[in-house]
Write a protein that holds these residues in place. Structure first.
Motif, short mmCIF file in Angstrom:
data_model
loop_
_atom_site.label_atom_id
_atom_site.label_comp_id
_atom_site.label_asym_id
_atom_site.label_seq_id
_atom_site.Cartn_x
_atom_site.Cartn_y
_atom_site.Cartn_z
N SER A 140 0.86 -1.18 0.00
CA SER A 140 0.00 0.00 0.00
C SER A 140 0.89 1.23 0.00
N GLN A 141 0.29 2.40 -0.13
CA GLN A 141 1.05 3.65 -0.05
C GLN A 141 1.12 4.12 1.39
N ALA A 142 -0.04 4.09 2.06
CA ALA A 142 -0.14 4.64 3.42
C ALA A 142 -0.40 3.52 4.42
N PHE B 24 -3.89 2.65 9.59
CA PHE B 24 -4.82 3.57 10.25
C PHE B 24 -4.38 5.02 10.19
N SER B 25 -3.36 5.34 9.36
CA SER B 25 -2.94 6.73 9.25
C SER B 25 -2.47 7.02 7.84
N VAL C 8 -8.13 5.77 11.60
CA VAL C 8 -9.14 5.68 10.53
C VAL C 8 -8.61 4.67 9.51
N ILE C 9 -9.40 3.66 9.20
CA ILE C 9 -8.86 2.54 8.41
C ILE C 9 -8.65 2.89 6.93
N ASN C 10 -7.57 2.38 6.39
CA ASN C 10 -7.22 2.55 4.97
C ASN C 10 -8.00 1.49 4.16
N GLY C 11 -8.96 1.96 3.37
CA GLY C 11 -9.85 1.06 2.63
C GLY C 11 -9.11 0.14 1.67
N PHE C 12 -7.99 0.64 1.12
CA PHE C 12 -7.23 -0.18 0.18
C PHE C 12 -6.62 -1.40 0.89
N VAL D 172 -7.93 -2.95 3.36
CA VAL D 172 -9.04 -3.88 3.53
C VAL D 172 -9.22 -4.68 2.24
N LEU E 140 -15.77 -3.70 11.19
CA LEU E 140 -15.43 -3.51 9.77
C LEU E 140 -16.47 -4.28 8.95
N ILE E 141 -17.29 -3.54 8.21
CA ILE E 141 -18.39 -4.17 7.48
C ILE E 141 -18.35 -3.75 6.00
N PHE E 142 -18.53 -4.70 5.12
CA PHE E 142 -18.65 -4.36 3.69
C PHE E 142 -19.64 -5.32 3.05
N PHE F 186 -18.65 -5.42 -2.86
CA PHE F 186 -17.23 -5.06 -2.64
C PHE F 186 -16.35 -6.29 -2.91
#
Lengths: 485, 95
Positions: free
Chosen positions: A26-28, A31-32, A59-63, A65, A290-292, A296
Motif C-alpha cells: 500500500s502507499q499509506a 490507520f494513518s 481511521v482505516i485505509n480502505g485499500f 481492507v 469492519l463491514i462491507f 465489494f
C-alpha cells in the motif's frame, strides 16, 4: 514419502503450523496517512496516530481492507463481511500505544486452503486457519549506543496480514514449499512483495512432535521471526530433534517462544514471556466493526489475476508440459509471462526446455532477475524459429545463445555476422561426402563389409569438412545413401 | 467475582502501575465492588440480542490510500526524553 525422525524408542512425526506476517502492499499505513516506504530517515514517516499520541483516532485505509480480501480470495478462503478490531495489549518500547490493533475472534478472512507442489510431482492441500489485519510495531535498534536502545517508528502502524496455517505440515520440506507457494500467490495478487530479507514477509513456526501413527497433539514451541525459507526449514528440523531428545530422555516440553540462531544452527529459549502472553484482548472502542457488502467482494474477485494453480493447469493442458516444468514456470508471474511470449506459435516443449535449462541456468549463474535478462523473450523465440526452420542445429543454437547473452543482439544478426547458417543444401553436402569417400577408400571398404560403427567417424569427417554447419540429421541420411554398397 | 491480592498485583504489573504492597488489599476490595456492580448486567436477558462491540451504530469510516501525513520527525520526538539523531531513545532493552 513421509518425514520421520528416528529415535531410540521408535519413529517420531513432526507437526508444524506456520504464522506468516505479510506486509500489505500500500502507499499509506493501516490507520494513518503516513507513508510505508522502506528505508526512510528515522521517524519521518510517523503520524500522531502511529506515535500513540493521546486523543488520536485511527481511521482505516480502505485499500488495505481490499488487499486483505483479495488475499483471502486467492487462498480460496471464506471472507467475513463483518469483522472486529481488537487491542492486543503488551508493553514494549517500540509499541507506543501500549497495544497493537489486531483482530482476535472475528478476523476478516476465515478458513481457506493452499496447494503445495511437492518435488516428486505430487500435491498436498494445507488448511489455512485464518487471515487477519493488524498493525506492525516500530523498530528497536540495539547496537547504536552502549546503554540505550534507539526507536524508529516509521514501521509503526504499517498494515500486516497475519496468515495462520492449520497444523497440517509434516516436514521441513513441506514448510518450505508452503512458504514458497504462499509467497508466489501473494506476489501474483500484488498484496505483498514477499521479500523475506527486507522483512516484508516474516515467519513464526509452531513445532511439536508425536510418535509416528499417533493422532495426539503435544505441547508446541513457537520459533520466532526466521527470515529465510532455508532457515525456517533448518529451525524446524533442529527444534523437532530437540523435542524427540527431551521426550526420550524422560523430560517434558514446556510451551515457550524460542529464537533460532542460524550461526549456531540451534534454537534457544527467549527471556521469560509468561507475562507477555496475557494480551488481554478486547474490542477496540475506537473502531466500530469492519463491514462491507458482497458487491465489494465481487468487484475484487473480478480483478483477480490468473493464479499459479490455474496457470499450471493451463500450461499442462494447452502446452502439454510436464508437471515439473509447469511448476517451475508458474512460480513467478514474470517467468510465466516470459515463457508464454517464447512459446506463442512455437513448439512449447522446446520453448520450455530453452527457458528452464538455458535461460534460467544463465540468469542463476549471473544472479540477474528475469526483468533484466540480457536475452529478451522475443529474441529467444526467434532463436527457436531458427532451429525449427533448420537454419541452426541444436548445438549451433547454444553457441548463438551464448553470444546473445554477451551482446544482447538478435539471433538472426549473430547468424549473419558469424556466417553460422547451417548447411542444408544437399548438393554442397553431397560434394563433401564424395571428397571424403574418395580420400578414404579403406574406410569405405570396411564400412561396406559390415563395420557399421564407422558411420560415426564419417559424420565427424563431414562436420569437420563443413565447419560444423551441416545439418546432422541430413548428414546421416545422405551418408547412408552414398555408402550403401 | 472477587479479586484477590495476587491478581491485583499481576494486573498492576501488566499495566505498569507501581502499586505499593499496602494498597493491594484495599484495591482488591474496590475493584471487586466495581466488578460486582457491572455483573448486575448479567441479570438482563440478552439471548435474543446479537453481541455488540460498541455502543453506537456508527459505521467505520474509511480513508483512501493516500500519503498525507508524516514528514515531521522533530515534532514526533519533541516531547521525548533524550532523542538522538531523530530516534527516540530508551534504556537498553536486552533480549
Amino acid at each position: 514419502m513421509s518425514y520421520l525422525i528416528k529415535g531410540d524408542t521408535g519413529n517420531w512425526e513432526v507437526v508444524i503450523g506456520l504464522e506468516v506476517h505479510a506486509q500489505v502492499v500500500s502507499q499509506a499505513k493501516l490507520f494513518s496517512g503516513a507513508s510505508v516506504a522502506f528505508g526512510a530517515a528515522p521517524n519521518t514517516q510517523v503520524s500522531c496516530v502511529d506515535a500513540g499520541m493521546p486523543g488520536m483516532l485511527p481511521v482505516i485505509n480502505g485499500f488495505c481492507v481490499a488487499q486483505a480480501v483479495k488475499t483471502g480470495l486467492g487462498l480460496k478462503a471464506r471472507i467475513n463481511r463483518h469483522s472486529v478490531f481488537a487491542r492486543k495489549n503488551y508493553f514494549y518500547a517500540d509499541l507506543p500505544q501500549g497495544y497493537q490493533i489486531s483482530q482476535y475472534d472475528q478476523p476478516i478472512v476465515g478458513e481457506g486452503t493452499i496447494v503445495l507442489d511437492m518435488p516428486d510431482g505430487s500435491t498436498r492441500t494445507i488448511g489455512i486457519e485464518r487471515l487477519h489485519l493488524e498493525q506492525d510495531a516500530g523498530k528497536s535498534i540495539h547496537d547504536m549506543h552502549p546503554q540505550k536502545t534507539f526507536i524508529d517508528l516509521n514501521r509503526s502502524g504499517v498494515a500486516l496480514m497475519e496468515i495462520v496455517s492449520k497444523p497440517d505440515l509434516r516436514s521441513p520440506e513441506e514448510a518450505g514449499q508452503y512458504l514458497r507457494k504462499l509467497r508466489s500467490i501473494l506476489r501474483y495478487l500484488g498484496t505483498c512483495d514477499g521479500n523475506m530479507e527486507e522483512g516484508s514477509m516474516r515467519c513464526d513456526a509452531n513445532v511439536s512432535v508425536r510418535p509416528a501413527g499417533s493422532n495426539e497433539l503435544r505441547t508446541r514451541c513457537e520459533i520466532k521471526n526466521v527470515n529465510s525459507v532455508r532457515f525456517v526449514m533448518q529451525a524446524i528440523e533442529h527444534e523437532a530433534r530437540r523435542h524427540v531428545d527431551v521426550y526420550e530422555s524422560g523430560g517434558t516440553i514446556v510451551q515457550e517462544t524460542r529464537l533460532y540462531d542460524s550461526n549456531r544452527d540451534e534454537t534457544r529459549s527467549m527471556r521469560s514471556k509468561e507475562m507477555a502472553h496475557d494480551y488481554r484482548y478486547f474490542p477496540d472502542p475506537d473502531l466500530p466493526p469492519l463491514i462491507f457488502d458482497q458487491a465489494f467482494i465481487d468487484k475484487i474477485k473480478a480483478s483477480l489475476p490468473e493464479l499459479p494453480d490455474d496457470k499450471k493447469e493451463r500450461f499442462i493442458r494447452d502446452y502439454a508440459l510436464s508437471t515439473y516444468d509447469a511448476d517451475v514456470l508458474v512460480a513467478e508471474q514474470e517467468n510465466a509471462l516470459y515463457f508464454e511470449t517464447v512459446a506463442k506459435g512455437r513448439d512449447a516443449k522446446l520453448a520450455a526446455n530453452w527457458v528452464i535449462s538455458n535461460l534460467f541456468g544463465m540468469l542463476n549463474k549471473q544472479g540477474v532477475a528475469i526483468a533484466d535478462s540480457p536475452v529478451k523473450a522475443k529474441d529467444l523465440g526467434a532463436l527457436i524459429d531458427l532451429i525449427a526452420d533448420n537454419t541452426l542445429s541444436g548445438r549451433m543454437a547454444k553457441e548463438v545463445f551464448e553470444v546473445m547473452v554477451e551482446t544482447g543482439k538478435a539471433p538472426a544478426m549473430i547468424v549473419e555476422e558469424r556466417g553460422l547458417k547451417q548447411v542444408t543444401d544437399t548438393g554442397a553436402i553431397d560434394a563433401a561426402i564424395d571428397q571424403i569417400i574418395a580420400a578414404n577408400p579403406d574406410k569405405v571398404a570396411e564400412y561396406r563389409s559390415g563395420k557399421d560403427k564407422l558411420m560415426g567417424w564419417f559424420v565427424g569427417q563431414l562436420m569437420k569438412a563443413t565447419q560444423g554447419k551441416a545439418n546432422p540429421g541430413l548428414c546421416g541420411e545422405l551418408l547412408k545413401k552414398k555408402l550403401a554398397p | 467475582m472477587s479479586l484477590d491480592k495476587a491478581t491485583v498485583r499481576r494486573i498492576a504489573t501488566l499495566a505498569r502501575i507501581d502499586v505499593q504492597e499496602a494498597e493491594l488489599e484495599p484495591l482488591a476490595g474496590e475493584l471487586s465492588a466495581i466488578l460486582g456492580w457491572i455483573e448486575q448486567l448479567q441479570e438482563v436477558d440478552t439471548s435474543a440480542v446479537a453481541p455488540m462491540t460498541g455502543g453506537t451504530d456508527a459505521a467505520l469510516p474509511w480513508r483512501s490510500d493516500v500519503v498525507d501525513d508524516g514528514g515531521q520527525p522533530e515534532k514526533v520526538v519533541a516531547n521525548a526524553p533524550d532523542p538522538q539523531d531523530g530516534f527516540f531513545t530508551v534504556p537498553k532493552v536486552v533480549e
